[in-house]
Motif scaffolding. Structure first.
Motif, short mmCIF file in Angstrom:
data_model
loop_
_atom_site.label_atom_id
_atom_site.label_comp_id
_atom_site.label_asym_id
_atom_site.label_seq_id
_atom_site.Cartn_x
_atom_site.Cartn_y
_atom_site.Cartn_z
N ALA B 377 0.88 -1.14 0.01
CA ALA B 377 0.04 0.23 -0.12
C ALA B 377 0.79 1.14 0.12
O ALA B 377 2.11 1.35 0.37
CB ALA B 377 -0.83 0.09 1.26
N PRO B 421 -4.37 -2.53 -0.94
CA PRO B 421 -5.20 -1.23 -1.05
C PRO B 421 -4.40 -0.21 -0.14
O PRO B 421 -4.27 -0.33 1.09
CB PRO B 421 -6.58 -1.65 -0.77
CG PRO B 421 -6.72 -2.96 -0.45
CD PRO B 421 -5.18 -3.64 -0.30
N SER B 422 -4.44 1.02 -0.76
CA SER B 422 -4.06 2.13 0.04
C SER B 422 -5.17 3.00 0.63
O SER B 422 -6.27 2.80 0.53
CB SER B 422 -3.26 3.18 -1.03
OG SER B 422 -2.32 2.54 -1.72
N SER B 468 -7.86 0.13 -4.27
CA SER B 468 -8.16 1.09 -3.01
C SER B 468 -9.56 1.80 -3.18
O SER B 468 -10.00 1.97 -4.42
CB SER B 468 -6.88 2.02 -3.06
OG SER B 468 -5.53 1.90 -3.24
N SER B 508 -7.16 0.89 -9.22
CA SER B 508 -7.96 1.54 -8.42
C SER B 508 -8.94 2.42 -8.95
O SER B 508 -8.73 2.94 -9.93
CB SER B 508 -7.32 2.37 -7.39
OG SER B 508 -6.46 1.19 -6.64
#
Lengths: 438, 579, 190
Positions: B377, B421-422, B468, B508
């Motif tokens: 991430a 995912p960030s 994300s 994303s």
């Protein structure tokens, strides 16, 4: 190495999927159809608690018998067989652990660390011989201590250590005691146990270094009586102190001393002392008083110097503690990284440290603070011991007979039969005016 | 003094016993040293043979050799154990014999004491006492001397005094980041300077009314999964293989490749990268720019800063990076800080850290160790609770640091599995995804461990594992890799709508004004209304595969496909000519 | 035949001082003993390894004061997956899934593989052969269920006052356990 990584990578993807499915085991428990029953892991029990209490009981009984043998029966033979029993029981059967020599460390560790409670048996092992020494001298050393019994057993031809050397070296046990208690109190470890030279023989195994040291002690013990007991044993230092104020003392003979000096060379452990020389020249008395005064004044100065010098030792001394050593290794790794092999203890400990370096460093900071205090105490203790001994060596003893030194006497009963009066009393020899002599 | 036959026999016995003991000792010590080479566990010989077998698995004689050697070592091992056991008992017996024989011999030779007259007993005792005192002083000196030697030989690297300790524990103020020529915030916000935009939210405020069509597309000469970044009229992208890793600069207006620069000969970096990570490749981390320089990092740990004209400003080697799938966390910039979240380790932390470099010079401003294994991430920088915070995600910790000195503000143990995912900051909450498990909204105003107290809401519906989330303050949108798009309320996490997009999604999603852009893996660009009602506004099929996330800048949408870089805009579909 | 010296007359100053010192010593010992005994539950301690903290470094095989270490591998059968490719049994990427020496991880062949039913195999440890090197534990914990773990066997352990392995354990996995419950067995995967 690379293959291993590939293996890891391949399984890794598999595992990611598996992980998402079942958060517990990677490989689900099997469904056996053939009626296979899961075996259970064996759990052999540890030595039961009542046996440990039995050991304490044997200790108390042995102490009692030793006191009786020294003061009532006054028998060297009896003590010899008792010490052989102790060697067999406490030495080879119990492998020398738990033993009173190391127990003061447990006491101090228990006092300084609330999460360790000292077992009752260890309390008994620590205090019983000291209580006995307060009343009957070093009966423990005589017939109960397996290390002492071993050294006694290998003594072949004792060589006399000059008294002045003996007295000077008698402070070393206190230094060892101090170091041991410092390390125990700070939770570093039990160094007295670590460096006991005889326990590896009882265990019939040990590292090369300690076995060599033990062999050296035994070889030395063949000509120098009980070298560990006299010059190193920290518990012996405590017993010496207790014996100084004991109610009863070992006498060569309960009858009066006739100053025949036949017992002078009878003690293989250098404990026999002469009576104080009669009358002192007034010239010497003045000098003696002055010296005593100076040494008494020197005592607090020595203690202060010791406290100062001791506290300087803290960084070096603290490194023995595993938490401080880890912090050191971690800090050193930041500036001068060493490539430790994969899965070596050093690499693993560094990984663990890297997970939370702040905690590691904080723990080390706390310990270093504790060590500052402890090492200062240790230095002060050294100063105190040396100062006290200097004073003790300046005070004129008040002995009138040939008798063993209260603190140094190991109560081995070897000197009894050297005295002709004692021999007569025991019936081993006819008396001077006895008609049997002709 | 004549020696009786008994005495002679005893002396002889003692000598034989002594020699016997020495012999047994010698044999045991020899066996002990020999064990270093023929230990079945650590024998280097056996290990070398195993390595050889790994290279040629079908080599039958080699297999036989290993089995033979292994059997021999095991046999030796058991033999040595048995020998030591017997040896111990033999030694015991030998010592017993020695002591008994020698003792008896000594007893036979015992001389009776013959005390000689001592006329000067008094003087002697005084002299003796004096000698004892001086030798005690000597002992004291020896003790002091040895303690001095211990003190002088001290190799401790930990601090000696309290002040230095405080500094080491990071309790004092860290050095201030020097004021450089950092971009003004409005300038920063007008561009797409890093992964998912200036604040990492994946959202841009401007909107275009019409459905975007392809304005131009340009080939990207090197593979990579990094997303494009845009500043002004430049689009930057990184790509590379194990042999060569490069930064490419395109003209944002027409897609012309302006320059490409390889990041090579980085001091400390191995001349040749061993091999590209299978999953993420060499160029998974997205670049970042502060408007003055562009920064790119690759999976082998090479980090480079280039001017806008392509000249190299500085390079730095941060590797080797121990990341099982390949390093993929993108760079982050804020002010004059260049932030690198360097998480490594397969199951436990192996040197994971968060680094802040001064963008202009590459100088380390601060570094913080992290107690986490590898993660993928990207961190975001947010202004919340009166602080500029860096939010980082990894398994299992969400940790917030202050930007200025990297001190930890708060942390929460909320994540599990492989964190790809960030985070995003929307509606006052930090939205984090525990992949496949939970979408959580955290309050960024805590201190210390806020695992129990920091979560405002959490939902377990349709939780993605790669893409994300994106949010606009009222609504939060997620897309799973299977193509399930879901809309949640930003205040409570309640699901508002969900829809299956019938396409796999790796990129994303992005929010462009009132539109949610979802880029499918096989080229489907789906636009949904970013509102409380589900409404698909359009779907375009692009001729490429996509796993990098979109960039929104200059009124255009920039997409990185596997082969080409695309620019979509409000103009009619018109393929730009390749210059 | 009295061993005590005849006490003639009043107590001398020396004797008085001695008695006083003895009394003080007894009081001191009594206080210390009391302070410690009140906390003590009469329990005794033995050493044990916490499998959750063990880092599988191999020190257990070399640091024990006994030549054949008191630490042995133990198998939690309930946690085991009975896999055909046991990562605790086989060398990484084994040539074949056989018990040939080049395929086995255990240096002393203490881990024994027996066929149960398809595709399950039982893995059990011969304690006589195990040296406590933790190679199988490492393999099992890393890739498998983690059902193999190290424990101090109390029919062998001397219960030294200071455990020589505990001193050097990089994971600080050793702790004192009460003598009535001397094992810290694994019942789950983690």
């Amino acid at each position: 190495m690379l293959r291993r990584l590939k293996f890891i990578g391949a399984l890794g993807v598999m595992l990611l999927l598996a992980l998402m499915v079942c958060a517990g085991q990677r490989f689900p428990p099997p469904d056996f159809e053939s009626g296979y029953r899961l075996p259970s892991a064996s759990t052999p029990a540890a030595r039961q608690l009542w046996l440990q209490y039995a050991d304490a009981g044997v200790l108390l009984a042995a102490l009692g018998i030793a006191v009786w043998l020294i003061y009532r029966k006054r028998s060297r033979r009896g003590l010899f067989w008792l010490s052989l029993f102790s060697l067999a029981y406490f030495g080879f059967y119990r492998k020398g652990c738990v033993c009173p020599i190391g127990s003061p460390q447990n006491i101090v560790y228990g006092l300084c660390n609330p999460d360790y409670t000292v077992p009752v048996t260890v309390l008994i092992f620590c205090f019983a011989p000291i209580v006995v020494a307060l009343f009957a001298g070093r009966a423990f050393c005589a017939g109960v201590c397996p290390q002492g019994a071993l050294q006694d057993f290998v003594l072949i031809k004792p060589v006399a250590v000059p008294l002045w050397l003996e007295q000077a070296l008698s402070v070393v046990p206190y230094l060892f005691l101090g170091a041991g208690l410092i390390y125990a109190g700070t939770g570093t470890g039990f160094v007295i146990c670590r460096y006991d030279p005889f326990v590896p023989f009882f265990r019939l195994s040990g590292g090369l270094f300690i076995l060599t040291a033990g062999a050296a002690f035994l070889l030395a013990g063949m000509v120098v009586g009980r070298p560990y007991c006299r010059f190193l044993c920290p518990y012996g230092g405590l017993l010496r102190l207790a014996s100084l104020v004991s109610k009863w003392r070992v006498r060569v003979t309960p009858d009066s001393c006739t100053q025949c000096r036949l017992c002078e060379q009878s003690c293989p452990f250098g404990a026999m002392r002469e009576p104080a020389p009669s009358g002192t020249h007034p010239k010497w008395l003045g000098a003696e008083r002055k010296r005593l005064g100076w040494l008494l004044a020197l005592l607090p100065a020595l203690v202060a110097a010791g406290v100062w010098a001791g506290s300087k030792l803290s960084p070096a001394a603290a490194q023995l503690h595993p938490a401080v050593a880890l912090a050191e290794r971690y800090t050193r790794q930041q500036s001068h990284p060493i490539q430790y092999g994969l899965m070596t203890p050093e690499a693993l400990s560094l990984e663990r440290a890297a997970e939370d370096p702040k905690a590691v460093l904080t723990a080390a900071a706390d310990l270093r603070h504790r060590f500052d205090l402890a090492c200062g105490l240790f230095g002060g203790w050294i100063g105190l011991v040396i100062g006290f001994k200097l004073v003790a060596l300046s005070v004129r003893p008040s002995r009138t007979d040939f008798e063993p030194d209260r603190g140094a006497c190991l109560a081995c009963a070897r000197c009894f039969t050297a005295c002709p009066n004692e021999r007569v009393r025991l019936g081993l020899m006819p008396a001077a005016g006895d008609p049997a002599l002709s | 003094m004549n020696t009786s036959p008994l005495h002679r026999a005893l002396i002889l016995t003692a000598w034989i016993a002594g020699a016997f003991c020495l012999l047994v000792c010698g044999v045991m010590v020899y066996g002990h040293f020999e064990a270093a080479t023929n230990d079945p566990w650590k024998s280097p010989q056996l290990l070398a043979l195993r390595e050889k077998l790994a290279a040629e698995p079908k080599n039958q004689p080699l297999q036989k050799e290993i089995r033979q050697l292994d059997l021999e070592f095991r046999r030796n091992f058991r033999h040595r154990l048995a020998m030591d056991k017997t040896g111990a008992w033999l030694l015991l017996g030998g010592t017993l014999a020695l002591v008994l024989a020698a003792g008896k011999a000594a007893a036979l030779k015992k001389t009776l004491p013959l005390p000689q007259p001592k006329p000067d007993a008094g003087e002697q005792s005084i002299k003796l006492a004096s000698r004892a005192r001086w030798s005690l002083a000597g002992v004291g000196l020896v003790v002091a001397g040895s303690l001095l030697i211990i003190r002088l030989g001290n190799t401790s690297v930990l601090p000696a005094n309290q002040a230095v300790w405080q500094k080491l524990l990071g309790r004092s103020g860290a050095q201030e980041a020097p004021v450089g020529d950092a971009p003004v915030l409005s300038e920063f916000q007008a561009n797409w300077p890093r992964f998912r935009g200036w604040d990492g939210s994946g959202a841009a405020a401007w909107d275009s009314k019409t459905m975007p069509g392809i304005l131009w597309r340009s080939a990207i000469p090197a593979p990579g999964h990094s997303s494009p970044i845009v500043w002004g009229d430049r689009v930057f992208i990184s790509g590379g293989t194990a042999d060569r890793r490069e930064v490419f600069c395109y003209n944002a207006a027409n897609g012309a490749l302006l320059w490409q620069r390889a990041i090579e000969n980085v001091p400390g970096s191995p001349l040749k990268m061993s091999e590209a990570p299978e999953d993420a490749g060499c160029a998974a981390p997205t670049m970042a720019t502060d408007g003055r320089r562009v920064y790119a990092i690759f999976a082998n740990g090479d980090l480079g800063a280039l001017n806008f004209d392509g000249s190299v400003v500085w390079t730095k080697y941060l590797g080797p990076i121990k990341n099982p799938y390949g390093y993929a966390a993108s760079l982050a910039v804020w002010g004059n800080h260049l932030l690198i979240q360097l998480d490594q380790g397969e199951t436990r932390a192996e040197g994971s850290k968060l680094i802040s470099l001064q963008g202009a010079s590459g100088r380390v401003l601060w570094e913080r160790s992290r107690p986490v294994p590898a993660s993928w991430a990207t961190p975001i920088v947010i202004e919340a609770a009166g602080q500029t915070q860096i939010i980082t995600l990894a398994d299992p910790w969400v940790i917030a640091y202050t930007l200025a000195d990297g001190n930890e503000l708060w942390r929460a143990q909320l994540l599990e599995n492989e964190v790809v995912p960030s985070p995003v900051f929307a509606g006052g909450f930090v939205l984090v995804l525990s992949p496949g498990s939970k979408l959580m909204a955290l309050r960024p105003d805590g201190t210390g461990d806020v695992t129990k107290t920091g979560v405002a809401w959490a939902t377990e519906e349709n939780v993605p594992d790669i893409a994300s989330p994106v949010g606009n303050g009222e609504l939060v949108f997620t897309v799973t890799s299977g193509g399930m798009a879901t809309c949640f309320g930003a205040n409570d996490g309640k699901k508002i709508w969900e829809t299956n997009l019938d396409t796999e999604v790796q990129a994303s999603p992005g929010l462009l004004g009132g539109r949610l852009f979802i880029l499918g893996e096989y080229g489907a660009l789906v636009t949904l209304q970013a509102g409380r009602e589900l409404h698909e506004m359009g779907r375009t099929q692009l001729p490429d595969k996509f796993d990098a996330s979109p960039a929104f800048a200059n009124g255009h949408v920039f997409l990185r496909g596997v082969t080409n870089l695309y620019c979509l805009g409000p103009a009619v579909v018109k393929l730009a000519k390749q210059p | 035949m009295d061993a005590k010296p005849p006490v003639n007359g009043p107590v001398t100053r020396r004797q008085f001082l001695r008695n006083g010192a003895r009394l003080m010593a007894m009081t001191g010992l009594g206080v210390a003993a009391g302070a410690l005994a009140t906390r003590s539950t009469g329990a005794a301690w033995v050493w044990q390894i916490d499998p959750a903290k063990c880092l599988h470094c191999g020190n257990c095989a070399t640091q024990c004061v006994l030549e054949q270490s008191a630490v042995k591998c133990v198998h939690a059968y309930a946690v085991c997956g009975y896999c055909q490719l046991c990562t605790g049994f086989f060398w990484p990427e084994p040539n074949a899934l056989t018990t040939a020496a080049e395929n086995q991880l255990c240096p002393t062949a203490a881990l024994q593989r027996t066929y149960v039913e398809d595709p399950y195999y039982q893995y059990s440890i011969d304690e006589q052969l195990c040296i406590g090197c933790a190679k199988c534990v490492e393999g099992c914990s890393r890739f498998g269920n983690g059902s193999l773990f190290l424990q101090i066997r109390h029919d062998r352990c001397l219960n030294c006052n200071e455990c020589a392995i505990a001193r050097t354990c990089p994971g600080e996995a050793f702790r004192r356990a009460p003598v009535e419950h001397p094992y810290l067995l694994k019942t789950t995967s983690r």
